[in-house]
Write a protein that holds these residues in place. Structure first.
Motif, PDB file in Angstrom:
ATOM      1  N   LEU A 183       0.845  -1.437  -0.014  1.00 38.19           N
ATOM      2  CA  LEU A 183      -0.006  -0.069  -0.110  1.00 38.19           C
ATOM      3  C   LEU A 183       0.804   1.367   0.057  1.00 38.19           C
ATOM      4  CD1 LEU A 183      -2.992   1.091  -0.080  1.00 38.19           C
ATOM      5  CD2 LEU A 183      -3.139   1.097   2.591  1.00 38.19           C
ATOM      6  N   ALA A 184       2.174   0.918   0.351  1.00 36.02           N
ATOM      7  CA  ALA A 184       2.938   2.142   0.484  1.00 36.02           C
ATOM      8  C   ALA A 184       2.991   3.030  -0.763  1.00 36.02           C
ATOM      9  CB  ALA A 184       4.463   1.932   1.092  1.00 36.02           C
ATOM     10  N   GLY A 185       3.020   2.242  -1.856  1.00 41.58           N
ATOM     11  CA  GLY A 185       3.351   2.963  -3.126  1.00 41.58           C
ATOM     12  C   GLY A 185       1.791   3.631  -4.025  1.00 41.58           C
ATOM     13  N   ALA A 186       0.722   3.273  -3.200  1.00 38.73           N
ATOM     14  CA  ALA A 186      -0.738   3.505  -3.825  1.00 38.73           C
ATOM     15  C   ALA A 186      -0.849   5.123  -4.276  1.00 38.73           C
ATOM     16  CB  ALA A 186      -1.519   2.894  -2.802  1.00 38.73           C
ATOM     17  N   HIS A 187      -1.292   5.367  -5.223  1.00 40.00           N
ATOM     18  CA  HIS A 187      -1.678   6.605  -5.568  1.00 40.00           C
ATOM     19  C   HIS A 187      -2.914   6.391  -6.838  1.00 40.00           C
ATOM     20  CE1 HIS A 187       1.415   5.410  -8.222  1.00 40.00           C
ATOM     21  NE2 HIS A 187       0.961   6.223  -9.202  1.00 40.00           N
ATOM     22  N   ALA A 188      -3.573   7.562  -6.972  1.00 41.36           N
ATOM     23  CA  ALA A 188      -4.845   7.361  -7.845  1.00 41.36           C
ATOM     24  C   ALA A 188      -4.483   7.511  -9.366  1.00 41.36           C
ATOM     25  CB  ALA A 188      -5.770   8.599  -7.412  1.00 41.36           C
ATOM     26  N   GLU A 189      -4.843   6.533  -9.970  1.00 36.77           N
ATOM     27  CA  GLU A 189      -4.790   6.351 -11.345  1.00 36.77           C
ATOM     28  C   GLU A 189      -5.276   5.002 -11.482  1.00 36.77           C
ATOM     29  OE1 GLU A 189      -1.033   4.394 -13.008  1.00 36.77           O
ATOM     30  OE2 GLU A 189      -0.107   5.539 -11.379  1.00 36.77           O
ATOM     31  N   PHE A 190      -5.706   4.630 -12.893  1.00 36.54           N
ATOM     32  CA  PHE A 190      -6.314   3.562 -13.542  1.00 36.54           C
ATOM     33  C   PHE A 190      -5.191   2.064 -13.289  1.00 36.54           C
ATOM     34  CE2 PHE A 190      -9.621   5.645 -16.617  1.00 36.54           C
ATOM     35  CZ  PHE A 190     -10.253   5.628 -15.547  1.00 36.54           C
ATOM     36  N   PRO A 191      -5.885   1.056 -12.998  1.00 41.73           N
ATOM     37  CA  PRO A 191      -5.085   0.012 -12.750  1.00 41.73           C
ATOM     38  C   PRO A 191      -4.632  -0.561 -14.279  1.00 41.73           C
ATOM     39  CG  PRO A 191      -7.088  -0.498 -12.129  1.00 41.73           C
ATOM     40  CD  PRO A 191      -7.259   0.882 -12.416  1.00 41.73           C
ATOM     41  N   GLY A 192      -3.426  -1.096 -14.272  1.00 49.94           N
ATOM     42  CA  GLY A 192      -3.115  -2.271 -15.478  1.00 49.94           C
ATOM     43  C   GLY A 192      -3.505  -3.502 -15.151  1.00 49.94           C
ATOM     44  N   CYS A 193      -3.547  -3.559 -14.027  1.00 56.45           N
ATOM     45  CA  CYS A 193      -3.538  -5.240 -13.400  1.00 56.45           C
ATOM     46  C   CYS A 193      -4.484  -5.306 -12.083  1.00 56.45           C
ATOM     47  CB  CYS A 193      -2.381  -5.863 -13.240  1.00 56.45           C
ATOM     48  SG  CYS A 193      -2.293  -7.448 -12.366  1.00 56.45           S
ATOM     49  N   LYS A 194      -5.466  -6.155 -12.081  1.00 56.04           N
ATOM     50  CA  LYS A 194      -6.462  -6.494 -10.850  1.00 56.04           C
ATOM     51  C   LYS A 194      -6.472  -7.801 -10.443  1.00 56.04           C
ATOM     52  CE  LYS A 194      -9.902  -2.768 -11.241  1.00 56.04           C
ATOM     53  NZ  LYS A 194     -11.392  -2.621 -11.321  1.00 56.04           N
ATOM     54  N   ILE A 195      -6.389  -7.962  -9.055  1.00 50.30           N
ATOM     55  CA  ILE A 195      -6.317  -9.398  -8.600  1.00 50.30           C
ATOM     56  C   ILE A 195      -7.543  -9.508  -7.443  1.00 50.30           C
ATOM     57  CG2 ILE A 195      -5.153 -11.120  -6.995  1.00 50.30           C
ATOM     58  CD1 ILE A 195      -2.689 -10.058  -8.501  1.00 50.30           C
ATOM     59  N   ARG A 196      -8.423 -10.523  -7.677  1.00 50.86           N
ATOM     60  CA  ARG A 196      -9.477 -10.612  -6.922  1.00 50.86           C
ATOM     61  C   ARG A 196      -8.969 -11.935  -6.191  1.00 50.86           C
ATOM     62  NH1 ARG A 196     -15.637 -10.386  -8.191  1.00 50.86           N
ATOM     63  NH2 ARG A 196     -15.193  -8.488  -7.321  1.00 50.86           N
ATOM     64  N   VAL A 197      -9.030 -12.032  -4.700  1.00 49.85           N
ATOM     65  CA  VAL A 197      -8.911 -13.304  -3.938  1.00 49.85           C
ATOM     66  C   VAL A 197     -10.263 -13.678  -3.501  1.00 49.85           C
ATOM     67  CG1 VAL A 197      -7.723 -14.372  -1.942  1.00 49.85           C
ATOM     68  CG2 VAL A 197      -6.500 -12.561  -3.392  1.00 49.85           C
TER      69      VAL A 197
END
Length: 398
Positions: A12-26
């Motif tokens: 989470l430390a590198g999180a910032h607002a932009e569209f994701p290029g990759c999503k993961i659902r667990v």
């Protein structure tokens, strides 16, 4: 659950607002698997904990209990004795679990090298979203040239969506994910190929010399029999298009044909433009996303005149064959190495299913612990953990 919760905090430390290029659902099925593996690890860890004899005074009560009689007295423990046991056991478990879990999370790639040319950034772009049945994570999913670590491609692709819940894990990739990879390799200078002399297929060498015989025969005798050079250079970053019908990659490249006399400047015979369309099939193997490319469409044309383009028609079939036999295997050798998906070491994907959508694709898979948690943690255990002692007693309950 604690494993993935700690993973979220680490990323989470590198999180910032932009569209994701990759999503993961667990999904809850994966969390149950992790829970069972975690309980197995705790059982193994408890077997290694040595609790010293308890001696002391509680009010008017004096006690001296050795480790051998803990089980015998367990049914008679009062609330005060339970407090005393928590003083010994909980700090040891907490300390051991925290240190070793950090060692496990160190195996998760967040921003790492893919090969000697490019890297990938899997930092989170927003907070994970938890529901009663799923945990969803949005990753940047962007490649970058290792020589330009601060460079980034603007993400204007469709945001990938995840709706399914049947498998343990779902991973979605947008067109941006693949476009950033191809642009990174383009910027790194990897999308070019030069074949000289014996590297040019023999049949193609003969055909090229016959095609350009009129130009070659006018050259000096010292140049006529010089080695032939065929150079392909991608002119712009290739682009990926994902549709329900499949995934394609569009490439435009220059093709230069020349003679290379020893110790003299090369003599260019022709320069043309090549448009190619490749089909791409994605698969998850272990925890790597791998790509298999196949040349589907191919055409060449002159940069100078329509008449010269007509003269190039006889070259189209042999050049396509040369690409299929000589170039595509080299591309696939690189793309089939794959790029790692952000999972801890020892956890792999199995039984994957790929589904294409408009602008993105999803891969559903189950998880498999290729290694037990203890094996993974022991491999990545900090050097000083074996010598570390339990932290000061705590009043926290197990």
């Amino acid at each position: 659950m604690a494993l993935f919760g700690a993973l979220f905090l680490a990323l989470l430390a590198g999180a910032h607002a932009e569209f994701p290029g990759c999503k993961i659902r667990v999904t809850s099925k994966a969390l149950e698997l992790v829970k069972q593996e975690g309980l197995r690890f705790l059982e193994q860890e408890l077997e290694t904990i040595t609790i010293p004899d308890l001696r002391g005074k509680e009010g008017h009560f004096y006690y001296n209990i050795s480790e051998k009689v803990y089980d015998f007295l367990s049914t008679f423990i009062t609330s005060g004795m339970r407090f005393l046991l928590n003083q010994q056991i909980c700090p040891v478990l907490y300390h051991t679990g925290t240190v070793l879990l950090n060692a496990l999370l160190d195996t998760v790639p967040v921003r790492s090298s893919v090969d000697e040319l490019v890297g990938i950034d899997y930092s989170l772009v927003k907070d994970p979203v938890a529901s009663t049945s799923n945990l969803d994570m949005d990753f940047r999913g962007a490649f970058f040239p290792l020589t330009e670590r601060n460079w980034s491609l603007p993400n204007r692709a469709v945001e990938p969506q995840l709706q399914e819940e049947e498998r343990m894990v779902y991973v979605a990739f947008s067109e941006f994910f693949f476009d950033s990879a191809m642009e990174s390799y383009f910027r790194a200078g990897a999308l070019q190929l030069s074949l000289v002399g014996d590297k040019v297929p023999h049949d193609l060498d003969i055909l090229l010399r016959a095609t350009y015989f009129g130009s070659i025969v006018l050259l000096s005798p010292a140049v006529i029999d010089s080695p032939l050079k065929l150079e392909l250079r991608v002119l712009a970053p290739p682009r990926c298009t994902i549709k329900p019908s499949g995934t394609t990659v569009s490439v435009t490249a220059s093709v230069t044909i020349a003679l290379v006399p020893p110790d003299k400047p090369e003599v260019q015979l022709s320069s043309m433009t090549m448009d190619a369309r490749l089909s791409a099939k994605m698969a998850l193997r272990g925890k790597a996303l791998r790509t298999q490319l196949d040349l589907r469409r191919f055409r060449i044309y002159s940069n100078h005149s329509a008449l010269e383009s007509l003269a190039l028609i006889p070259l189209q079939a042999p050049l396509k064959t040369m690409l299929q036999i000589g170039v595509m295997p080299m591309l696939n050798e690189r793309t089939w190495r794959g790029v790692q998906i952000p999972l801890p070491e020892g956890i792999n994907f199995v039984r994957e299913v790929v589904t294409n959508h408009a602008g993105f694709l999803t891969i559903g898979a189950d998880l498999h612990f290729a290694k037990g948690l203890r094996e993974v943690i022991e491999k990545n255990r900090p050097a000083d953990i074996g010598a570390s002692t339990a932290p000061p007693p705590s009043t926290a309950a197990v």
